[in-house]
Design an enzyme around this catalytic site. Structure first.
Site, mmCIF file in Angstrom:
data_model
loop_
_atom_site.group_PDB
_atom_site.id
_atom_site.type_symbol
_atom_site.label_atom_id
_atom_site.label_comp_id
_atom_site.label_asym_id
_atom_site.label_seq_id
_atom_site.Cartn_x
_atom_site.Cartn_y
_atom_site.Cartn_z
ATOM 1 N N ARG A 83 8.360 17.440 8.328
ATOM 2 C CA ARG A 83 9.621 16.324 8.393
ATOM 3 C C ARG A 83 9.430 15.100 9.295
ATOM 4 N NH1 ARG A 83 13.011 21.275 7.870
ATOM 5 N NH2 ARG A 83 13.277 21.729 5.770
ATOM 6 N N LYS A 105 7.669 0.855 5.912
ATOM 7 C CA LYS A 105 7.274 1.198 4.566
ATOM 8 C C LYS A 105 5.978 2.087 4.479
ATOM 9 C CE LYS A 105 9.589 -1.940 1.539
ATOM 10 N NZ LYS A 105 9.515 -2.853 0.524
ATOM 11 N N GLU A 153 -0.544 -13.031 2.410
ATOM 12 C CA GLU A 153 1.047 -12.553 2.630
ATOM 13 C C GLU A 153 1.599 -13.636 3.716
ATOM 14 O OE1 GLU A 153 2.495 -10.006 1.245
ATOM 15 O OE2 GLU A 153 1.116 -8.370 0.730
ATOM 16 N N LYS A 195 8.438 -11.558 9.593
ATOM 17 C CA LYS A 195 8.641 -10.203 9.054
ATOM 18 C C LYS A 195 9.745 -9.518 9.673
ATOM 19 C CE LYS A 195 7.214 -6.307 6.758
ATOM 20 N NZ LYS A 195 6.397 -5.453 5.918
ATOM 21 N N GLU A 205 15.975 -2.300 2.761
ATOM 22 C CA GLU A 205 16.278 -2.960 1.771
ATOM 23 C C GLU A 205 17.125 -3.064 0.668
ATOM 24 O OE1 GLU A 205 11.877 -3.751 0.441
ATOM 25 O OE2 GLU A 205 12.858 -3.935 -1.548
ATOM 26 N N ARG A 209 15.699 -8.077 2.850
ATOM 27 C CA ARG A 209 14.142 -7.609 2.811
ATOM 28 C C ARG A 209 13.707 -7.895 1.660
ATOM 29 N NH1 ARG A 209 11.615 -2.257 5.841
ATOM 30 N NH2 ARG A 209 9.389 -2.799 5.407
ATOM 31 N N ASN A 213 9.254 -9.164 -0.994
ATOM 32 C CA ASN A 213 8.609 -8.948 -2.291
ATOM 33 C C ASN A 213 8.228 -10.317 -3.217
ATOM 34 O OD1 ASN A 213 8.551 -6.188 -1.785
ATOM 35 N ND2 ASN A 213 10.577 -5.969 -2.294
ATOM 36 N N HIS A 216 5.411 -10.177 -5.564
ATOM 37 C CA HIS A 216 4.856 -8.917 -5.865
ATOM 38 C C HIS A 216 5.127 -8.031 -7.134
ATOM 39 C CE1 HIS A 216 3.835 -9.425 -1.732
ATOM 40 N NE2 HIS A 216 3.411 -8.178 -1.454
ATOM 41 N N HIS A 220 1.862 -6.446 -8.480
ATOM 42 C CA HIS A 220 1.932 -5.149 -8.812
ATOM 43 C C HIS A 220 1.448 -4.762 -10.220
ATOM 44 C CE1 HIS A 220 4.497 -3.850 -4.852
ATOM 45 N NE2 HIS A 220 3.288 -4.134 -4.386
ATOM 46 N N HIS A 232 -5.293 -6.226 -2.891
ATOM 47 C CA HIS A 232 -3.657 -6.497 -3.031
ATOM 48 C C HIS A 232 -3.338 -7.908 -2.679
ATOM 49 C CE1 HIS A 232 0.524 -5.930 -2.390
ATOM 50 N NE2 HIS A 232 0.416 -6.056 -1.318
#
Ligand SMILES: NC(=O)c1ccc[n+]([C@@H]2O[C@H](COP(=O)([O-])OP(=O)(O)OC[C@H]3O[C@@H](n4cnc5c(N)ncnc54)[C@H](O)[C@@H]3O)[C@@H](O)[C@H]2O)c1
Length: 357
Positions: A83, A105, A153, A195, A205, A209, A213, A216, A220, A232
């Site tokens: 955990r 993330k 980025e 960032k 998010e 936030r 993206n 993206h 993606h 990427h």
């Protein structure tokens, strides 16, 4: 547990593990290959096995030494093993230093239903690193193609929050790509600041936030077509152009602003089109991916398939397509219900084939 990218073991892994040993730590090393197709639960499972075999406890940290792929996999293993155990990120690519290592993330790709396409980052967790240690000197061993990916980025950060940074990247792209370390340091500091500030305002998010993206949703979808040999950062560069095309159609962006973005992407040696010469694609100083044109055009890059992949984007809310779009330079917003015709047109503009038009 030191989780290393196979490509950094040689230049940097031995230094990292020796310095940990010299400081009195027991080090268990694990090596992963930086490959989107292997950014899967199977790789996470292999780490769980190694962690169990090494009897890692709740307080035993996982150190991710590598680019964004290694950080995402090792981070997810750290988030879920027992955990959650402490995570330390030691990013070794520009992209990971200014983006992937910051903000918590973590996650892996997962096959989309009824296809072999890989849904990007569909399984994951928020898990903040205790420390992020970025040493620009490790970038000296990075290939130029991967350095350029990091710039994609940085350009994204500039478009959403800092127009002056965009001009700076435009002006110094040549120096950055020819390894002027002082420019890297300035770029990393400015880009990380953007960032970190956004994540600090909205860690999970639920609002701002999502702006990170930008590009993206397109990127993606491109990456989900797993036969494409695309990084990427390259998909993000093309995705940024697509998002800006939509913004231009919606009169959110002036032509000269679009031109600066396009020129900056090109100067950074990044692609702005999917294929070299697709019917319907505008040819403005394009740099396209080195794909097998016929196969790519004929079989793969259809607007319908890419639109379908977009539907699995994590920003979809109540089934509605939501896109992050720039407002001029230095600002962006999440826009609901962008008319489908503009999205299809943007896909065509970057080289996808539209069977309906
Ligand atoms: N978690 C996040 O917030 C976040 C944000 C952005 C991107 N990402 C993810 O990051 C990934 C992309 O990361 P990336 O661009 O770092 O790619 P990557 O991890 O694939 O690394 C790129 C290449 O560089 C090699 N490499 C790494 N460091 C090196 C070094 N110092 N010297 C020589 N070679 C080196 C790698 O082996 C690989 O071949 C994607 O999977 C993306 O989804 C995550």
């Amino acid at each position: 547990m030191l989780v290393m990218d196979a490509n950094v073991v040689e230049p940097h892994g031995a230094v990292a593990s020796q310095s940990l040993r010299d400081s009195g730590y027991d080090v268990v090393a694990s090596t992963l290959t930086a490959d989107e197709k292997k950014k899967t639960l199977a790789s996470v499972e292999s780490l769980y096995r190694a962690m169990l075999a090494a009897k890692l406890e709740r307080r035993s940290p996982v150190i991710a030494l590598g680019g964004g792929i290694i950080g995402d996999i090792a981070g997810f293993a750290a988030a879920t093993y027992l955990r959650g155990v402490p995570l330390i990120n030691v990013p070794t690519t520009l992209l990971a230093m200014i983006d992937a290592s910051i903000g918590g993330k973590t996650g892996v790709n997962f096959p989309l239903p009824e296809s072999n396409d890989l849904g990007k980052n569909l399984i994951g967790a928020f898990w903040q690193p205790r420390v992020v240690l970025a040493d620009p000197a490790v970038l000296l061993t990075l290939q130029r193609r991967d350095l350029a990916c990091g710039l994609a980025e940085c350009i994204k950060h500039a478009i959403i929050a800092d127009a002056a940074l965009l001009q700076w990247i435009h002006d110094y792209a040549g120096e950055i790509l020819t390894l002027v370390v002082a420019r890297w340091e300035e770029l990393i500091v400015r880009s990380v600041a953007i960032k970190a500030a956004i994540v600090a305002q909205d860690e999970r998010e639920s609002g701002r936030r999502a702006l990170l993206n930008l590009g993206h949703t397109f990127a993606h979808a491109i990456e989900s077509i797993s036969d494409l040999d695309i990084r990427h950062g390259e998909a993000v560069a093309i995705g940024l152009i697509a998002a800006c095309e939509v913004a231009r159609s919606l009169k959110r962006m002036a032509p000269d602003e679009f031109t600066l973005i396009h020129q900056t992407i090109t100067r950074c040696d990044l692609p702005s089109l999917l294929v070299k010469d697709c019917a319907g694609a505008p040819m403005r100083e394009p740099r396209a991916l080195d794909l097998d044109l016929e196969r790519a055009c004929a079989d793969q890059l259809t607007v319908d398939r890419l639109m379908q992949a977009m539907a699995f984007d994590k920003k979809v809310l109540d089934g509605q397509r939501r896109l992050v779009l720039p407002r001029g330079l230095g600002a962006a917003e999440v826009v609901d219900d962008v008319p489908e015709q503009f999205v299809r047109a943007a896909w065509r503009d970057i080289g996808a084939r539209d069977d309906r038009s």
